[in-house]
Design a protein around this motif. Structure first.
Motif, PDB file in Angstrom:
ATOM      1  N   VAL A 195      71.812  -7.266 -57.431  1.00 30.31           N
ATOM      2  CA  VAL A 195      70.792  -6.966 -57.154  1.00 30.31           C
ATOM      3  C   VAL A 195      70.801  -8.636 -56.138  1.00 30.31           C
ATOM      4  O   VAL A 195      71.400  -9.356 -56.311  1.00 30.31           O
ATOM      5  CB  VAL A 195      69.675  -8.058 -58.674  1.00 30.31           C
ATOM      6  CG1 VAL A 195      67.880  -8.392 -58.144  1.00 30.31           C
ATOM      7  CG2 VAL A 195      69.329  -7.430 -59.768  1.00 30.31           C
ATOM      8  N   GLN A 196      70.576  -8.528 -54.680  1.00 28.51           N
ATOM      9  CA  GLN A 196      69.927  -9.040 -53.809  1.00 28.51           C
ATOM     10  C   GLN A 196      68.326  -9.775 -53.892  1.00 28.51           C
ATOM     11  O   GLN A 196      68.045  -9.068 -53.458  1.00 28.51           O
ATOM     12  CB  GLN A 196      70.266  -8.246 -52.362  1.00 28.51           C
ATOM     13  CG  GLN A 196      70.362  -9.245 -51.406  1.00 28.51           C
ATOM     14  CD  GLN A 196      70.685  -7.809 -49.942  1.00 28.51           C
ATOM     15  OE1 GLN A 196      70.743  -6.628 -50.461  1.00 28.51           O
ATOM     16  NE2 GLN A 196      71.246  -8.738 -49.029  1.00 28.51           N
ATOM     17  N   LEU A 197      68.775 -10.960 -53.953  1.00 27.46           N
ATOM     18  CA  LEU A 197      67.359 -11.554 -53.760  1.00 27.46           C
ATOM     19  C   LEU A 197      67.346 -12.168 -53.125  1.00 27.46           C
ATOM     20  O   LEU A 197      68.288 -12.851 -52.440  1.00 27.46           O
ATOM     21  CB  LEU A 197      67.643 -12.501 -55.251  1.00 27.46           C
ATOM     22  CG  LEU A 197      67.549 -12.523 -56.441  1.00 27.46           C
ATOM     23  CD1 LEU A 197      68.128 -14.088 -57.510  1.00 27.46           C
ATOM     24  CD2 LEU A 197      66.571 -12.124 -56.988  1.00 27.46           C
ATOM     25  N   PRO A 198      65.730 -12.223 -52.259  1.00 28.44           N
ATOM     26  CA  PRO A 198      65.640 -12.990 -50.674  1.00 28.44           C
ATOM     27  C   PRO A 198      66.536 -14.552 -50.800  1.00 28.44           C
ATOM     28  O   PRO A 198      66.809 -15.316 -51.854  1.00 28.44           O
ATOM     29  CB  PRO A 198      64.493 -13.189 -51.028  1.00 28.44           C
ATOM     30  CG  PRO A 198      64.348 -12.029 -51.653  1.00 28.44           C
ATOM     31  CD  PRO A 198      64.663 -12.137 -52.855  1.00 28.44           C
ATOM     32  N   THR A 199      66.615 -14.664 -49.690  1.00 28.82           N
ATOM     33  CA  THR A 199      67.348 -16.256 -49.856  1.00 28.82           C
ATOM     34  C   THR A 199      66.619 -17.192 -50.171  1.00 28.82           C
ATOM     35  O   THR A 199      66.696 -18.031 -50.368  1.00 28.82           O
ATOM     36  CB  THR A 199      68.134 -16.558 -47.923  1.00 28.82           C
ATOM     37  OG1 THR A 199      67.389 -16.756 -47.639  1.00 28.82           O
ATOM     38  CG2 THR A 199      69.324 -15.650 -48.057  1.00 28.82           C
ATOM     39  N   GLU A 200      65.051 -17.120 -49.992  1.00 30.05           N
ATOM     40  CA  GLU A 200      63.969 -18.571 -50.289  1.00 30.05           C
ATOM     41  C   GLU A 200      64.724 -18.705 -51.810  1.00 30.05           C
ATOM     42  O   GLU A 200      63.901 -19.206 -52.050  1.00 30.05           O
ATOM     43  CB  GLU A 200      62.643 -18.698 -49.398  1.00 30.05           C
ATOM     44  CG  GLU A 200      62.203 -17.224 -50.360  1.00 30.05           C
ATOM     45  CD  GLU A 200      62.496 -16.007 -48.925  1.00 30.05           C
ATOM     46  OE1 GLU A 200      62.137 -14.966 -49.180  1.00 30.05           O
ATOM     47  OE2 GLU A 200      63.489 -15.943 -48.457  1.00 30.05           O
ATOM     48  N   TYR A 201      64.949 -17.144 -52.953  1.00 30.45           N
ATOM     49  CA  TYR A 201      64.417 -17.749 -54.117  1.00 30.45           C
ATOM     50  C   TYR A 201      65.965 -18.086 -54.829  1.00 30.45           C
ATOM     51  O   TYR A 201      66.403 -18.400 -56.063  1.00 30.45           O
ATOM     52  CB  TYR A 201      63.632 -16.609 -54.410  1.00 30.45           C
ATOM     53  CG  TYR A 201      62.060 -16.434 -54.135  1.00 30.45           C
ATOM     54  CD1 TYR A 201      61.397 -17.233 -55.169  1.00 30.45           C
ATOM     55  CD2 TYR A 201      62.149 -15.365 -53.000  1.00 30.45           C
ATOM     56  CE1 TYR A 201      59.801 -17.028 -54.744  1.00 30.45           C
ATOM     57  CE2 TYR A 201      60.597 -15.476 -53.124  1.00 30.45           C
ATOM     58  CZ  TYR A 201      59.830 -16.316 -53.870  1.00 30.45           C
ATOM     59  OH  TYR A 201      58.518 -16.413 -53.226  1.00 30.45           O
ATOM     60  N   ALA A 202      66.767 -17.806 -54.138  1.00 31.71           N
ATOM     61  CA  ALA A 202      67.996 -17.931 -54.685  1.00 31.71           C
ATOM     62  C   ALA A 202      68.656 -19.297 -55.250  1.00 31.71           C
ATOM     63  O   ALA A 202      69.742 -19.931 -55.259  1.00 31.71           O
ATOM     64  CB  ALA A 202      68.698 -17.605 -53.520  1.00 31.71           C
ATOM     65  N   SER A 203      67.572 -20.278 -55.164  1.00 28.84           N
ATOM     66  CA  SER A 203      67.448 -21.344 -55.982  1.00 28.84           C
ATOM     67  C   SER A 203      67.694 -21.944 -57.193  1.00 28.84           C
ATOM     68  O   SER A 203      67.555 -21.205 -58.172  1.00 28.84           O
ATOM     69  CB  SER A 203      66.501 -22.759 -55.494  1.00 28.84           C
ATOM     70  OG  SER A 203      65.484 -21.986 -56.085  1.00 28.84           O
ATOM     71  N   LEU A 204      68.257 -22.745 -58.054  1.00 31.09           N
ATOM     72  CA  LEU A 204      68.373 -22.999 -59.486  1.00 31.09           C
ATOM     73  C   LEU A 204      67.379 -23.181 -60.458  1.00 31.09           C
ATOM     74  O   LEU A 204      67.120 -22.307 -61.221  1.00 31.09           O
ATOM     75  CB  LEU A 204      68.421 -24.052 -59.693  1.00 31.09           C
ATOM     76  CG  LEU A 204      70.461 -24.148 -58.696  1.00 31.09           C
ATOM     77  CD1 LEU A 204      71.341 -25.868 -59.841  1.00 31.09           C
ATOM     78  CD2 LEU A 204      71.674 -23.341 -59.129  1.00 31.09           C
ATOM     79  N   ASP A 205      65.808 -23.555 -60.016  1.00 37.96           N
ATOM     80  CA  ASP A 205      64.391 -23.365 -60.645  1.00 37.96           C
ATOM     81  C   ASP A 205      64.387 -21.497 -60.499  1.00 37.96           C
ATOM     82  O   ASP A 205      63.503 -21.730 -61.438  1.00 37.96           O
ATOM     83  CB  ASP A 205      63.692 -23.884 -59.792  1.00 37.96           C
ATOM     84  CG  ASP A 205      63.343 -23.677 -58.384  1.00 37.96           C
ATOM     85  OD1 ASP A 205      64.149 -23.274 -57.358  1.00 37.96           O
ATOM     86  OD2 ASP A 205      62.564 -23.570 -58.097  1.00 37.96           O
ATOM     87  N   ARG A 206      64.780 -20.655 -59.642  1.00 35.82           N
ATOM     88  CA  ARG A 206      64.298 -19.271 -60.261  1.00 35.82           C
ATOM     89  C   ARG A 206      65.691 -18.581 -60.659  1.00 35.82           C
ATOM     90  O   ARG A 206      65.873 -17.755 -60.495  1.00 35.82           O
ATOM     91  CB  ARG A 206      63.938 -18.723 -58.735  1.00 35.82           C
ATOM     92  CG  ARG A 206      62.903 -19.317 -57.834  1.00 35.82           C
ATOM     93  CD  ARG A 206      61.799 -18.956 -58.306  1.00 35.82           C
ATOM     94  NE  ARG A 206      60.367 -18.978 -57.643  1.00 35.82           N
ATOM     95  CZ  ARG A 206      59.200 -19.146 -57.590  1.00 35.82           C
ATOM     96  NH1 ARG A 206      59.229 -17.666 -58.537  1.00 35.82           N
ATOM     97  NH2 ARG A 206      58.566 -19.440 -57.241  1.00 35.82           N
TER      98      ARG A 206
END
Length: 166
Positions: free
Chosen positions: A91-102
């Motif tokens: 799964v390729q997530l958008p970079t703005e949502y790759a943080s730990l809280d997501r």
């Protein structure tokens, strides 16, 4: 340059010499692998497969088997099916949502998995983002042509890839 044979669209009823169907791990619109933005996937270096523009945050196992590896913060799974096929579910997530809280809720700690069982669930707003799911058969070299029989799939219910014998 294409390294492995491309997976093309063909309805199930038009295929012969079937080996098996791989259930879709994703829900969404199916695309050939060559539209993937990452050259590692689009060129077929890793093997034959397809990508899905996801409309749901749930990822399920395409087969029953063993989880060999979980990488990239739970966004990449290598699964060995009970029949020996080795699959990559990515799964390729958008970079703005790759943080730990997501971080995704997923199958960490599991070794055995059943077809349709949830591998990951991502806490992301799918309506605004393009999330791309990819399924690749890593050891498809001894198989015949592979096809995607549907243009729209539902995770854990519809076949995403149809494999044939040589």
């Amino acid at each position: 340059m294409q390294f492995s044979k491309a997976v093309t669209y063909a309805p199930i009823t038009s295929l012969s010499n079937l080996f098996m169907h791989l259930a879709s791990p994703f829900t969404g619109k199916v695309h050939p692998l060559n539209v993937h933005p990452e050259p590692l996937f689009s060129t077929g270096i890793l093997g034959r497969g397809v990508c899905v523009e996801m409309t749901s945050n749930k990822v399920t196992s395409p087969v029953s088997g063993t989880i060999e590896q979980i990488k990239r913060k739970g966004c990449e799974f290598i699964i060995v099916a009970n029949n020996g096929l080795k699959l990559l579910v990515h799964v390729q997530l958008p970079t703005e949502y790759a943080s730990l809280d997501r971080q995704p809720i997923n199958a960490f700690g599991k070794e055995q998995i059943e077809q349709g069982e949830v591998l990951a669930y991502f806490d992301l707003p799918t309506s605004q983002l393009k999330i791309l799911g990819t399924l690749i058969v890593l050891n498809a070299d001894k198989l015949g042509p592979c096809y995607y029989p549907l243009k729209q799939v539902t995770a854990g219910q519809d076949p995403l890839l149809t494999l044939t014998r040589k």
